[in-house]
Design a protein around this motif. Structure first.
Motif, PDB file in Angstrom:
ATOM      1  N   GLU A   1       0.828  -1.200   0.000  1.00  0.00           N
ATOM      2  CA  GLU A   1       0.000   0.000   0.000  1.00  0.00           C
ATOM      3  C   GLU A   1       0.870   1.261   0.000  1.00  0.00           C
ATOM      4  N   GLU A   2       0.473   2.232  -0.811  1.00  0.00           N
ATOM      5  CA  GLU A   2       1.165   3.510  -0.884  1.00  0.00           C
ATOM      6  C   GLU A   2       0.391   4.563  -0.101  1.00  0.00           C
ATOM      7  N   ARG A   3       1.110   5.474   0.529  1.00  0.00           N
ATOM      8  CA  ARG A   3       0.491   6.549   1.298  1.00  0.00           C
ATOM      9  C   ARG A   3       0.559   7.858   0.533  1.00  0.00           C
ATOM     10  N   GLY A   4      -0.497   8.643   0.636  1.00  0.00           N
ATOM     11  CA  GLY A   4      -0.526   9.937  -0.027  1.00  0.00           C
ATOM     12  C   GLY A   4       0.475  10.908   0.570  1.00  0.00           C
ATOM     13  N   SER A   5       0.803  11.951  -0.168  1.00  0.00           N
ATOM     14  CA  SER A   5       1.829  12.907   0.261  1.00  0.00           C
ATOM     15  C   SER A   5       1.441  13.675   1.521  1.00  0.00           C
ATOM     16  N   HIS A   6       0.121  13.814   1.781  1.00  0.00           N
ATOM     17  CA  HIS A   6      -0.322  14.549   2.965  1.00  0.00           C
ATOM     18  C   HIS A   6      -0.411  13.669   4.216  1.00  0.00           C
TER      19      HIS A   6
ATOM     20  N   PHE B   1       0.320  -0.299   6.517  1.00  0.00           N
ATOM     21  CA  PHE B   1      -0.822   0.072   5.684  1.00  0.00           C
ATOM     22  C   PHE B   1      -1.008   1.572   5.654  1.00  0.00           C
ATOM     23  N   THR B   2      -1.929   2.027   4.811  1.00  0.00           N
ATOM     24  CA  THR B   2      -2.291   3.427   4.762  1.00  0.00           C
ATOM     25  C   THR B   2      -3.629   3.622   5.477  1.00  0.00           C
ATOM     26  N   TYR B   3      -4.201   4.797   5.344  1.00  0.00           N
ATOM     27  CA  TYR B   3      -5.402   5.181   6.090  1.00  0.00           C
ATOM     28  C   TYR B   3      -6.645   4.900   5.250  1.00  0.00           C
ATOM     29  N   HIS B   4      -7.505   3.996   5.749  1.00  0.00           N
ATOM     30  CA  HIS B   4      -8.749   3.649   5.048  1.00  0.00           C
ATOM     31  C   HIS B   4      -9.932   3.953   5.976  1.00  0.00           C
ATOM     32  N   VAL B   5     -10.438   5.160   5.927  1.00  0.00           N
ATOM     33  CA  VAL B   5     -11.540   5.526   6.810  1.00  0.00           C
ATOM     34  C   VAL B   5     -12.860   5.015   6.238  1.00  0.00           C
ATOM     35  N   VAL B   6     -13.684   4.444   7.097  1.00  0.00           N
ATOM     36  CA  VAL B   6     -14.986   3.913   6.686  1.00  0.00           C
ATOM     37  C   VAL B   6     -16.093   4.910   7.018  1.00  0.00           C
ATOM     38  N   THR B   7     -16.067   5.466   8.223  1.00  0.00           N
ATOM     39  CA  THR B   7     -17.063   6.471   8.628  1.00  0.00           C
ATOM     40  C   THR B   7     -16.347   7.760   8.992  1.00  0.00           C
ATOM     41  N   ARG B   8     -16.933   8.877   8.629  1.00  0.00           N
ATOM     42  CA  ARG B   8     -16.319  10.176   8.890  1.00  0.00           C
ATOM     43  C   ARG B   8     -17.208  11.018   9.797  1.00  0.00           C
TER      44      ARG B   8
END
Length: 296
Positions: free
Chosen positions: A64-69, A123-130
């Motif tokens: 998994e790749e993480r975004g620049s932010h 892993f990267t960030y996978h938000v389900v509920t915000r």
């Protein structure tokens, strides 16, 4: 991830097994085929291979790749539940769920990434509920893309259910009720929403928990999930959330909308066991309640 093939799945194609039995989304399967690997009894195979009872099928997911932010920010993270597939956390008011043009440095995402780095979670960030920036409470996060694809589909089917506690101005006419009014973007604003005939279907169920002198506490459940739905709906019936000045609320008692996600129920992405997690009301809301009781 790996599984031992059961008798009832003998003779299935790998593609069929992953799609129907293990609930792989099409995009997840494409990602595995392109950048991961499929091992049947430790031999690399295609999705057209057949599985048989007793076989060991192992899936190697792409890195998994993480975004620049998503730079790690080592600040407090309140974890309510955690296992290999998911993370449930309490988000404080004032903290954005994801980075945006207005919130680039310290968000819940940045704090989760720092936690992952500390624990060696790749892993990267996978938000389900915000949640809105100024709403506190439970946020559900998938640890990897496979769990996220399953929970995202569960959410679309209405199987991820959240309960909120809201504090609204005045006295509601009905102890229990449903607000059914379409919501759309307010003309001239990129942020504010309003009830409008051409809006999207929106349904909010509520139950009054306690009446104070000038406001009441209500338990809220959403049948739909429109942006600012709770805030817009209660404002539309003349009882905006306390502290929600965007929709007409008074900020005398609290400096943000008095809204807290207190409970979540969802099927576990792997075991399918029904999970339930709760989050207590934060200090600023409890202080507001204590002050109100002192005035009664």
């Amino acid at each position: 991830m790996e599984w031992i093939i059961e008798k009832s799945h003998d003779g299935m194609l790998v593609r069929e097994y992953l799609r129907t039995v293990k609930r792989f989304s099409r995009s997840t399967l494409v990602s595995v085929k392109k950048d991961g690997d499929i091992l049947l009894n430790e031999e690399s195979v295609t999705v057209r291979a057949c599985v048989h009872q007793g076989d060991c099928l192992r899936i190697v997911f792409a890195k998994e790749e993480r975004g620049s932010h998503l730079r790690p920010v080592a600040k407090p993270l309140t974890i309510l539940y955690e296992d290999d597939e998911l993370l449930v956390v309490h988000k404080p008011a004032g903290l954005a769920t994801i980075p945006s043009i207005h919130h680039l440095e310290d968000t819940l995402a940045n704090r989760v990434i720092a936690y992952y780095d500390k624990k060696g979670i790749p892993f990267t960030y996978h938000v389900v509920t915000r949640l809105d920036v100024d709403t506190s409470g439970i946020v559900l996060i998938a640890k990897h893309r496979f769990a996220h694809s399953i929970m995202a589909n569960d959410q679309l089917r209405g199987e991820v259910n959240r309960t909120y506690i809201a504090f609204v101005e005045g006295t509601l006419k009905e102890h229990q009720g449903t607000i059914q009014a379409p919501i759309g973007r307010k003309e001239g604003s990129i942020i504010q929403r309003e009830v409008r005939e051409d809006g999207k279907r929106a349904i909010t169920h509520y139950e009054v928990l306690e009446q104070y002198l000038n406001f009441c506490a209500v338990r809220v459940k959403l049948e739909t999930g429109r942006t600012h739905q709770i805030r817009v709906h209660f404002s539309s019936i003349g009882s905006p959330l306390i502290g929600d000045d965007l929709y007409g609320g008074n900020k005398t008692l609290i400096q943000r909308q008095a809204l807290h996600c207190s409970h979540i129920q969802f099927p576990h992405p792997i075991t399918r066991q029904v999970m339930q997690v709760k989050s207590e009301l934060p200090q600023d809301i409890r202080k507001m309640m204590q002050h109100a009781k002192g005035l009664c």
